[in-house]
Design a protein around this motif. Sequence first.
Motif, PDB file in Angstrom:
ATOM      1  N   GLY A  49      42.569  26.885 -31.910  1.00 21.54           N
ATOM      2  CA  GLY A  49      42.167  25.805 -31.036  1.00 21.54           C
ATOM      3  C   GLY A  49      40.678  25.538 -31.019  1.00 21.54           C
ATOM      4  O   GLY A  49      39.937  25.865 -31.939  1.00 21.54           O
ATOM      5  N   ALA A  50      40.228  24.903 -29.942  1.00 25.34           N
ATOM      6  CA  ALA A  50      38.866  24.401 -29.862  1.00 25.34           C
ATOM      7  C   ALA A  50      37.819  25.499 -29.852  1.00 25.34           C
ATOM      8  O   ALA A  50      36.650  25.246 -30.094  1.00 25.34           O
ATOM      9  CB  ALA A  50      38.720  23.536 -28.599  1.00 25.34           C
ATOM     10  N   THR A 104      41.139  20.322 -32.523  1.00 24.22           N
ATOM     11  CA  THR A 104      41.635  19.837 -31.235  1.00 24.22           C
ATOM     12  C   THR A 104      41.938  21.037 -30.343  1.00 24.22           C
ATOM     13  O   THR A 104      41.753  22.184 -30.742  1.00 24.22           O
ATOM     14  CB  THR A 104      42.918  19.005 -31.420  1.00 24.22           C
ATOM     15  OG1 THR A 104      43.987  19.872 -31.834  1.00 24.22           O
ATOM     16  CG2 THR A 104      42.730  17.894 -32.441  1.00 24.22           C
ATOM     17  N   ALA A 105      42.435  20.753 -29.153  1.00 25.92           N
ATOM     18  CA  ALA A 105      42.798  21.839 -28.247  1.00 25.92           C
ATOM     19  C   ALA A 105      43.965  22.651 -28.785  1.00 25.92           C
ATOM     20  O   ALA A 105      44.143  23.815 -28.427  1.00 25.92           O
ATOM     21  CB  ALA A 105      43.142  21.274 -26.876  1.00 25.92           C
TER      22      ALA A 105
END
Length: 282
Positions: A46-47, A174-175
């Motif tokens: 993720g981020a 992205t998340a």
Amino acid sequence: MALIAHTFEDDADRAAAVARLRVLVGGDAAVSETSQAKGSSDTAAGAGAADVPVLPALRPLIPGGVLRRGAAVTVGDRVRPWGDAPSYLALALAAGASAGGAWCGVVGLPAFGIAAASGMGADLSRFLMLDEPGERWAEAVAVLAGAVDLVLVRPPRRPAGEHVRRVGARIRRTARQRGAVLVVAGEWPGADLRLRLTDAAWSGLGEGTGHLTGRRVTIAAAGRGAAARERSARLWLPAADGAVREWAAETDAPMLPADSAERFGVSAEIRDGGEVVRLWSA
């Protein structure tokens, strides 16, 4: 025949990627595996995932000194037309990433140059390679982008808009996905960073004798956003020991092994793929 070679820990994402690539290339794929000791993944999801490291000599060319996840980077070598093997510059980007702990995928480069990458410091246990994906190269890149940190690809032709959009969505951070860096051996519409050789000179050849010992290059970098201002660097790519180092004007001689004898220099020019290549002998 396609070849998938992977050497990595028992990580669920990368294991799933290999399984999907096997299906993608079909029953004719030759698979070579060398798994390391099992362990948990060392790549954040993720981020929060860190950006991808580069070799110290290349950092002045890249904003922030790291490759940003989600970025597309093109590599051009004007004195070496693209074929099955990448240029030393493309190898150097992959080498720096793996040496810094990142995982790399290589697509469409059957003559990758493992020995040269190793000389630049690459950790070859962190590579996954698919040499001949055919027309499904963009799908292969999309699969790898979810499992590794950097993907080096040589598309068979100029990418279509559909390919650019699909791959761009998969490398974006992205998340829910950590993202990846895309390094393209050739053209890529809308690339964030473009690296190209503007000058190259091999050293080591004498008057009909000797062997190549190093290549002195000038690299120019430009792109979008933070990379809009053009930068340049002069490097040994590679030096006599295979590494990548800064070249200083005051030491206009190749980095020879310590036991090499001093000798006067001579120069010559040859044509390589229609381009003039300057050779210089120590």
